[in-house]
Design an enzyme around this catalytic site. Structure first.
Site, mmCIF file in Angstrom:
data_model
loop_
_atom_site.group_PDB
_atom_site.id
_atom_site.type_symbol
_atom_site.label_atom_id
_atom_site.label_comp_id
_atom_site.label_asym_id
_atom_site.label_seq_id
_atom_site.Cartn_x
_atom_site.Cartn_y
_atom_site.Cartn_z
ATOM 1 C CE LYS A 21 52.732 46.010 38.701
ATOM 2 N NZ LYS A 21 52.478 47.412 38.578
ATOM 3 C CG ASP A 46 52.479 46.684 34.471
ATOM 4 O OD1 ASP A 46 53.610 47.201 34.342
ATOM 5 O OD2 ASP A 46 51.745 47.016 35.441
HETATM 6 C C1 LIG Z 1 50.544 51.337 36.738
HETATM 7 C C2 LIG Z 1 51.388 50.209 36.216
HETATM 8 O O1 LIG Z 1 50.994 48.797 36.758
HETATM 9 C C3 LIG Z 1 52.821 50.243 36.645
HETATM 10 O O2 LIG Z 1 53.693 49.182 36.517
HETATM 11 C C4 LIG Z 1 51.310 50.324 34.632
HETATM 12 O O3 LIG Z 1 51.695 51.512 34.209
HETATM 13 C C5 LIG Z 1 49.921 49.824 33.951
HETATM 14 O O4 LIG Z 1 50.198 49.011 33.230
HETATM 15 P P1 LIG Z 1 49.254 48.051 32.358
HETATM 16 O O5 LIG Z 1 48.187 47.687 33.295
HETATM 17 O O6 LIG Z 1 49.737 46.819 31.701
HETATM 18 O O7 LIG Z 1 48.634 49.362 31.407
HETATM 19 P P2 LIG Z 1 48.076 48.925 30.066
HETATM 20 O O8 LIG Z 1 47.239 47.922 29.834
HETATM 21 O O9 LIG Z 1 49.263 49.061 28.980
HETATM 22 O O10 LIG Z 1 47.288 50.237 29.821
HETATM 23 C C6 LIG Z 1 46.026 50.557 30.395
HETATM 24 C C7 LIG Z 1 45.641 52.007 30.349
HETATM 25 O O11 LIG Z 1 46.791 52.593 31.409
HETATM 26 C C8 LIG Z 1 46.879 54.001 30.925
HETATM 27 N N1 LIG Z 1 48.483 53.996 30.797
HETATM 28 C C9 LIG Z 1 48.989 52.854 31.185
HETATM 29 C C10 LIG Z 1 50.483 52.905 30.831
HETATM 30 C C11 LIG Z 1 51.067 54.127 30.520
HETATM 31 N N2 LIG Z 1 52.474 54.194 30.478
HETATM 32 N N3 LIG Z 1 50.371 55.154 30.730
HETATM 33 C C12 LIG Z 1 49.186 54.977 30.714
HETATM 34 O O12 LIG Z 1 48.678 56.264 30.540
HETATM 35 C C13 LIG Z 1 46.258 54.151 29.740
HETATM 36 O O13 LIG Z 1 44.955 54.915 30.062
HETATM 37 C C14 LIG Z 1 46.023 52.770 29.317
HETATM 38 O O14 LIG Z 1 44.671 52.849 28.437
HETATM 39 N N1 LIG Z 2 43.817 36.814 33.867
HETATM 40 C C1 LIG Z 2 43.392 37.815 34.482
HETATM 41 N N2 LIG Z 2 43.823 38.188 35.839
HETATM 42 C C2 LIG Z 2 43.400 39.201 36.348
HETATM 43 N N3 LIG Z 2 42.736 40.235 35.778
HETATM 44 C C3 LIG Z 2 42.329 40.004 34.388
HETATM 45 C C4 LIG Z 2 42.778 38.735 33.687
HETATM 46 N N4 LIG Z 2 42.770 38.920 32.555
HETATM 47 C C5 LIG Z 2 41.940 40.144 32.166
HETATM 48 N N5 LIG Z 2 41.881 40.911 33.382
HETATM 49 C C6 LIG Z 2 41.336 42.274 33.601
HETATM 50 O O1 LIG Z 2 42.514 43.002 33.896
HETATM 51 C C7 LIG Z 2 41.905 44.051 34.953
HETATM 52 C C8 LIG Z 2 43.133 44.225 35.573
HETATM 53 O O2 LIG Z 2 43.739 43.411 36.438
HETATM 54 P P1 LIG Z 2 45.069 43.174 37.004
HETATM 55 O O3 LIG Z 2 45.301 42.075 38.019
HETATM 56 O O4 LIG Z 2 46.307 43.085 36.081
HETATM 57 O O5 LIG Z 2 45.205 44.602 37.802
HETATM 58 P P2 LIG Z 2 46.296 45.537 38.458
HETATM 59 O O6 LIG Z 2 46.710 44.610 39.487
HETATM 60 O O7 LIG Z 2 45.506 46.748 38.914
HETATM 61 O O8 LIG Z 2 47.416 45.605 37.373
HETATM 62 P P3 LIG Z 2 48.252 46.586 37.003
HETATM 63 O O9 LIG Z 2 49.348 46.708 37.991
HETATM 64 O O10 LIG Z 2 48.798 46.108 35.713
HETATM 65 O O11 LIG Z 2 47.440 48.015 36.788
HETATM 66 C C9 LIG Z 2 41.104 43.185 35.852
HETATM 67 O O12 LIG Z 2 40.149 44.068 36.348
HETATM 68 C C10 LIG Z 2 40.219 42.150 34.747
HETATM 69 O O13 LIG Z 2 39.219 42.838 34.170
#
Ligand SMILES: C[C@](O)(CO)[C@H](O)COP(=O)(O)OP(=O)(O)OC[C@H]1O[C@@H](n2ccc(N)nc2=O)[C@H](O)[C@@H]1O
Ligand SMILES: Nc1ncnc2c1ncn2[C@@H]1O[C@H](COP(=O)(O)OP(=O)(O)OP(=O)(O)O)[C@@H](O)[C@H]1O
Length: 277
Positions: A10, A141
């Protein structure tokens, strides 16, 4: 295998942080496009019924990713079992192409793919509302990947609404080979100060939402070397935008030609991954 679901990456083209909530999450306004059709940035999840649940992971970015209960695919499957009130024994195979910790939502997309795959494989008949509820429990997300296309995200990002498609400009995505943790970037907002957004995603007259990410300062605070990619994209004539909480950057260009020239220039940098969108 019998059943296959694609899990694309995304791009958050607009991410406004509206404030910090009592539960520690941040209230957001997001416009996100699911990058359907960008095959080298799409994971694939396949499955077939088996005697017990198992997950195998392969692919260019599969190394270092564990296939245990911490994997979002397994977490999604366990939630489906809870909803179905029965075990859903299957052998799953995840082909990983999306870099992790890159802000491209790979783990979240895999989780959404698992919900769709299990629902289909076992004919569970779970409707969109039920699946969106399960998705929101897996991560902020995850729901947007169930909708696909271009999505408005509110709340912590989990309340999703389909938007009319926003045509994508010629875009490059550059991954600097760094891993950023999403919680550490949100935490750093306290150090760099909260942005006070005046412009929100809803634009008058059907204009495309602005190219904006309020997590940029916090991500640069956590990981200063990120600036190198931003500067290189700027020097190549692009307008850089941090992807989610980093570490990838997107850049948009005035023309496909300008984008392709920049891609050629940036691909020479060792350790960076470069994709056309
Ligand atoms: C940065 C983005 O990827 C933008 O789309 C999202 O906001 C992150 O979404 P995500 O990885 O699905 O996040 P989650 O797994 O729900 O949350 C991970 C951590 O990110 C922080 N978090 C996330 C979403 C949000 N609206 N506020 C937050 O402060 C919190 O510390 C939470 O514990
Ligand atoms: N199937 C998976 N693929 C990738 N990461 C995973 C998976 N399952 C668990 N994780 C954990 O989730 C963490 C975040 O991975 P992800 O690829 O979603 O990161 P990101 O691209 O930064 O996502 P976001 O944009 O939601 O913050 C990884 O560091 C990993 O430890």
């Amino acid at each position: 295998m019998e059943f296959t679901v694609q899990a694309p990456a995304k791009l958050n083209r607009f991410l406004a942080v509206l404030g910090r909530r009592a539960d520690g999450f941040h209230e957001l306004e997001l416009v996100t496009t699911v990058l359907e059709g960008v095959l080298d940035l799409t994971d694939t999840l396949e499955g077939e019924p088996a005697s017990a649940l198992s997950l195998a992971i392969s692919g260019p970015t599969g190394a270092g990713l564990v296939a245990d209960a911490s994997n979002l695919v397994i977490k999604a499957w366990r939630l489906l079992e809870e909803a179905a009130k029965r075990p859903l024994p299957a052998h799953l195979h995840l082909e990983k192409r999306i870099p992790h910790g890159a802000g491209l939502g790979g783990g979240s997309s895999d989780a959404a793919a698992a919900l769709r795959l299990g629902n289909r494989m076992f004919d569970l008949g779970l409707g969109e509302d039920k699946l969106l509820g399960l998705a929101a429990r897996l991560g902020s997300d995850v729901p947007l990947f169930l909708l696909g296309g271009t999505v408005l995200g509110l709340g912590r990002g989990e309340r999703v609404f389909p938007l009319r498609p926003v045509p994508l400009e010629p875009i490059l995505l550059v991954h600097p080979g760094l891993h950023l943790s999403t919680p550490s970037v949100y935490r750093a907002l306290q150090d760099v100060g909260y942005p006070f957004p005046e412009a929100l995603a809803s634009q008058p007259g059907g204009a495309a939402p602005p190219w904006r990410n309020d997590l940029t300062g916090a991500a640069l605070w956590v990981c200063p070397p990120l600036a190198e990619v931003r500067d290189a994209l700027r020097d190549s004539g692009g307008e850089p935008l941090l992807c989610g909480s980093g570490s990838c950057w997107a850049a948009r260009y005035a023309s496909v030609q300008a984008r392709d020239m920049a891609a050629e220039q940036l691909s020479g940098h060792s350790g960076w991954g470069v994709w056309h969108v």
